[in-house]
Motif scaffolding. Structure first.
Motif, PDB file in Angstrom:
ATOM      1  N   GLY A  99      91.504  35.081  38.868  1.00 36.71           N
ATOM      2  CA  GLY A  99      91.358  34.035  38.000  1.00 36.71           C
ATOM      3  C   GLY A  99      93.045  34.221  37.166  1.00 36.71           C
ATOM      4  N   ILE A 100      93.068  32.729  35.868  1.00 37.78           N
ATOM      5  CA  ILE A 100      94.065  32.247  35.997  1.00 37.78           C
ATOM      6  C   ILE A 100      95.005  33.686  34.710  1.00 37.78           C
ATOM      7  N   PRO A 101      95.881  33.779  34.831  1.00 44.49           N
ATOM      8  CA  PRO A 101      96.216  35.092  33.942  1.00 44.49           C
ATOM      9  C   PRO A 101      96.628  34.465  32.726  1.00 44.49           C
ATOM     10  N   GLY A 102      96.388  35.232  32.375  1.00 43.33           N
ATOM     11  CA  GLY A 102      97.108  35.728  30.416  1.00 43.33           C
ATOM     12  C   GLY A 102      95.829  35.255  29.346  1.00 43.33           C
ATOM     13  N   LYS A 103      94.195  35.148  30.315  1.00 38.79           N
ATOM     14  CA  LYS A 103      93.015  35.282  29.248  1.00 38.79           C
ATOM     15  C   LYS A 103      92.268  36.554  29.871  1.00 38.79           C
ATOM     16  N   PHE A 104      92.800  37.663  30.496  1.00 35.85           N
ATOM     17  CA  PHE A 104      92.140  38.627  30.813  1.00 35.85           C
ATOM     18  C   PHE A 104      92.465  39.587  29.690  1.00 35.85           C
ATOM     19  N   SER A 105      91.642  40.364  29.131  1.00 35.91           N
ATOM     20  CA  SER A 105      91.762  41.893  28.247  1.00 35.91           C
ATOM     21  C   SER A 105      90.845  43.018  29.492  1.00 35.91           C
ATOM     22  N   SER A 106      91.151  43.955  28.601  1.00 33.36           N
ATOM     23  CA  SER A 106      90.864  45.917  29.141  1.00 33.36           C
ATOM     24  C   SER A 106      89.176  45.335  29.831  1.00 33.36           C
ATOM     25  N   ASN A 107      88.354  44.842  28.434  1.00 32.36           N
ATOM     26  CA  ASN A 107      86.864  44.405  28.898  1.00 32.36           C
ATOM     27  C   ASN A 107      87.052  43.204  29.061  1.00 32.36           C
ATOM     28  N   THR A 108      87.180  42.094  29.610  1.00 33.85           N
ATOM     29  CA  THR A 108      86.949  41.289  30.170  1.00 33.85           C
ATOM     30  C   THR A 108      87.350  40.758  32.192  1.00 33.85           C
ATOM     31  N   TYR A 109      87.681  42.024  32.921  1.00 32.86           N
ATOM     32  CA  TYR A 109      88.024  41.705  34.208  1.00 32.86           C
ATOM     33  C   TYR A 109      86.378  41.843  34.448  1.00 32.86           C
ATOM     34  N   SER A 110      85.369  42.199  34.011  1.00 32.22           N
ATOM     35  CA  SER A 110      84.868  41.809  35.167  1.00 32.22           C
ATOM     36  C   SER A 110      83.229  41.338  34.407  1.00 32.22           C
ATOM     37  N   ARG A 111      83.716  39.684  33.804  1.00 31.41           N
ATOM     38  CA  ARG A 111      82.992  39.385  33.582  1.00 31.41           C
ATOM     39  C   ARG A 111      82.915  37.853  34.122  1.00 31.41           C
ATOM     40  N   LEU A 112      82.001  37.021  34.917  1.00 30.26           N
ATOM     41  CA  LEU A 112      82.104  36.129  35.912  1.00 30.26           C
ATOM     42  C   LEU A 112      82.864  34.974  35.762  1.00 30.26           C
ATOM     43  N   GLU A 113      82.889  34.149  34.045  1.00 26.37           N
ATOM     44  CA  GLU A 113      82.909  33.345  33.676  1.00 26.37           C
ATOM     45  C   GLU A 113      84.275  33.813  33.092  1.00 26.37           C
ATOM     46  N   GLN A 114      85.245  34.569  33.368  1.00 22.96           N
ATOM     47  CA  GLN A 114      86.834  34.797  33.550  1.00 22.96           C
ATOM     48  C   GLN A 114      87.347  34.391  34.637  1.00 22.96           C
ATOM     49  N   TYR A 115      86.429  34.254  35.791  1.00 23.24           N
ATOM     50  CA  TYR A 115      87.388  33.653  36.902  1.00 23.24           C
ATOM     51  C   TYR A 115      87.257  31.930  37.361  1.00 23.24           C
ATOM     52  N   ASP A 116      87.960  32.095  38.213  1.00 20.18           N
ATOM     53  CA  ASP A 116      88.404  30.033  38.440  1.00 20.18           C
ATOM     54  C   ASP A 116      88.054  29.742  39.376  1.00 20.18           C
ATOM     55  N   TYR A 117      87.689  30.986  40.391  1.00 23.93           N
ATOM     56  CA  TYR A 117      87.777  30.634  41.978  1.00 23.93           C
ATOM     57  C   TYR A 117      87.293  31.611  42.435  1.00 23.93           C
ATOM     58  N   TRP A 118      86.663  30.554  43.280  1.00 25.94           N
ATOM     59  CA  TRP A 118      85.511  31.739  44.215  1.00 25.94           C
ATOM     60  C   TRP A 118      85.989  31.219  45.675  1.00 25.94           C
ATOM     61  N   GLY A 119      85.383  32.475  46.925  1.00 28.95           N
ATOM     62  CA  GLY A 119      85.166  32.459  48.058  1.00 28.95           C
ATOM     63  C   GLY A 119      83.968  32.323  48.215  1.00 28.95           C
ATOM     64  N   GLN A 120      83.906  31.978  49.203  1.00 31.90           N
ATOM     65  CA  GLN A 120      82.405  31.493  49.979  1.00 31.90           C
ATOM     66  C   GLN A 120      81.025  33.368  50.321  1.00 31.90           C
ATOM     67  N   GLY A 121      82.301  34.020  50.824  1.00 32.77           N
ATOM     68  CA  GLY A 121      81.107  35.302  50.807  1.00 32.77           C
ATOM     69  C   GLY A 121      81.489  35.790  52.039  1.00 32.77           C
ATOM     70  N   THR A 122      81.103  37.226  52.270  1.00 37.59           N
ATOM     71  CA  THR A 122      81.269  38.037  53.441  1.00 37.59           C
ATOM     72  C   THR A 122      79.825  38.993  53.479  1.00 37.59           C
ATOM     73  N   GLN A 123      79.076  39.435  54.257  1.00 35.38           N
ATOM     74  CA  GLN A 123      78.179  39.628  54.080  1.00 35.38           C
ATOM     75  C   GLN A 123      78.477  41.026  54.489  1.00 35.38           C
ATOM     76  N   VAL A 124      77.417  42.131  54.043  1.00 34.19           N
ATOM     77  CA  VAL A 124      77.624  43.144  53.480  1.00 34.19           C
ATOM     78  C   VAL A 124      76.239  43.625  54.329  1.00 34.19           C
ATOM     79  N   THR A 125      76.200  44.346  55.161  1.00 30.91           N
ATOM     80  CA  THR A 125      74.393  45.467  55.639  1.00 30.91           C
ATOM     81  C   THR A 125      74.658  46.675  55.774  1.00 30.91           C
ATOM     82  N   VAL A 126      73.997  47.370  55.114  1.00 34.14           N
ATOM     83  CA  VAL A 126      73.874  49.100  55.026  1.00 34.14           C
ATOM     84  C   VAL A 126      72.607  48.930  55.485  1.00 34.14           C
ATOM     85  N   SER A 127      72.571  50.250  56.368  1.00 31.45           N
ATOM     86  CA  SER A 127      71.316  50.352  56.894  1.00 31.45           C
ATOM     87  C   SER A 127      71.083  51.818  57.391  1.00 31.45           C
ATOM     88  N   SER A 128      70.034  52.275  56.424  1.00 33.09           N
ATOM     89  CA  SER A 128      69.863  53.489  56.126  1.00 33.09           C
ATOM     90  C   SER A 128      69.623  54.329  57.496  1.00 33.09           C
TER      91      SER A 128
END
Length: 128
Positions: A99-128
Motif C-alpha cells: 500500500g502506498i504510504p501516507g494513507k494508513f491509520s491503525s484501523n485501515t491496515y486490515s482493509r483490502l481497498e487500502q492496498y494498491d499492488y497484489w501478488g498472485q498468491g501461494t497455496q497453503v494447505t493444512v491437513s488434519s
C-alpha cells in the motif's frame, strides 16, 4: 509500480509451521505498508496481518494472533509471514499486498481497498 511474488506455500500437517515470503521489486519498497491476506475456496479474501513501512507497527486478525508473525527486511525487499500451530482452517491461497504510504491509520491496515499492488498468491494447505 511494485511487483510482488509470494513463495513458501505447501502442504503441511496440522500443528506444523510454514514461513511465507513475498519478494518485491522496486526501489521504494521500504516506504510501503505491507499486508498478508488469504482466500479460501468459496470465501471472501480476508485480512491476516500487516506491517508498517518501518516495521514498527504490526496488526493481526484475531484468528491468527499469537500464532502468526509478520516481519520485513527492507534491505532484501521482502516481507515474511511466519505461521505456527497451523490448523486446517488456515488452508487458503495467501496473498501479499503493498500500500502506498501516507494513507494508513491503525484501523485501515486490515482493509483490502487500502492496498494498491497484489501478488498472485501461494497455496497453503493444512491437513488434519
Amino acid at each position: 509500480q511494485v511487483q510482488l511474488a509470494e513463495s513458501g506455500g505447501r502442504l503441511v500437517q496440522a500443528g506444523g509451521s510454514l514461513r511465507l515470503s513475498c519478494a518485491a521489486s522496486g526501489r521504494t519498497f521500504s516506504s510501503y505498508a505491507m499486508g498478508w491476506f488469504r482466500q479460501a475456496p468459496g470465501k471472501e479474501r480476508e485480512f491476516v496481518g500487516a506491517i508498517s513501512w518501518s516495521g514498527g507497527r504490526r496488526y493481526y486478525a484475531n484468528s491468527v494472533k499469537g500464532r502468526f508473525t509478520i516481519s520485513r527486511d527492507n534491505a532484501k525487499n521482502t516481507v515474511y509471514l511466519q505461521m505456527n500451530s497451523l490448523q486446517p482452517e488456515d488452508t487458503a491461497l495467501y496473498f501479499c499486498a503493498a500500500g502506498i504510504p501516507g494513507k494508513f491509520s491503525s484501523n485501515t491496515y486490515s482493509r483490502l481497498e487500502q492496498y494498491d499492488y497484489w501478488g498472485q498468491g501461494t497455496q497453503v494447505t493444512v491437513s488434519s
